[in-house]
Design a protein around this motif. Structure first.
Motif: not given
Length: 189
Positions: A164, A159, A167
């Motif tokens: 994000v 992060s 992710i």
């Protein structure tokens, strides 16, 4: 479920979400913790792992986390009517507050005391978000599943360097792959 018990459930859902939304400052991560306390710990309507899954879904869907979580919890508890009940209760307080603030925006924006109160509230919000992270991490460590633990640690480290969105997509892909592998092992696929 008969009409009386469903009506009671809907009223408890509405009043709980209205209360949480009205008295929660700091966004979706704060309300998620309070929803867990209310719906898992107090009412026992959901299991802790189920709330963790709903939180993950709420975070990965577009939109406000609090609204997404209320949609999922409401749907899980009482279907479409529960979803609508939870969403209305969740959006009503901010809608009313923002309507009032918009009428008096110039006075609020220039008031140094309002600015000081908001700055002080940021510390409280940071503490609640830390509590959410610690609680979710503790739950993942309790599972003892090395894949979840590794994914959590890698997602945290990533992060700082990766958007994000990527992710979330990678974590979703890992979850889908794990589900497919487990489904094949159990003969469900």
């Amino acid at each position: 479920m008969n009409r009386t018990s469903k009506g009671k459930l809907l009223w408890q859902l509405f009043s709980s979400m209205l209360y949480l939304s009205a008295f929660t400052f700091g966004g979706g991560y704060v309300i998620i913790t309070l929803m867990k306390n209310k719906f898992v710990d107090k009412y026992h309507w959901l299991e802790e792992t189920e709330m963790l899954d709903l939180t993950a879904l709420a975070q990965s869907a577009p939109g406000a986390i609090a609204v997404n979580a209320s949609i999922l919890v409401g749907w899980r508890l009482a279907g479409l009517v529960g979803m609508l009940t939870a969403v209305i209760a969740t959006v009503l307080p901010p809608l009313l507050v923002l309507s009032v603030i918009s009428l008096f925006y110039a006075a609020f924006a220039a008031n140094p005391y309002v600015n000081l109160v908001l700055a002080g509230m940021q510390a409280g919000v940071a503490a609640v978000i830390f509590d959410v992270v610690a609680s979710l991490a503790r739950d993942i460590f309790k599972t003892g599943d090395w894949l979840y633990i590794l994914l959590m640690v890698l997602a945290f480290a990533a992060s700082f360097y990766i958007n994000v969105v990527y992710i979330i997509l990678i974590a979703a892909a890992v979850g889908i792959a794990q589900g497919l592998i487990l489904g094949k092992k159990e003969g469900k696929l």
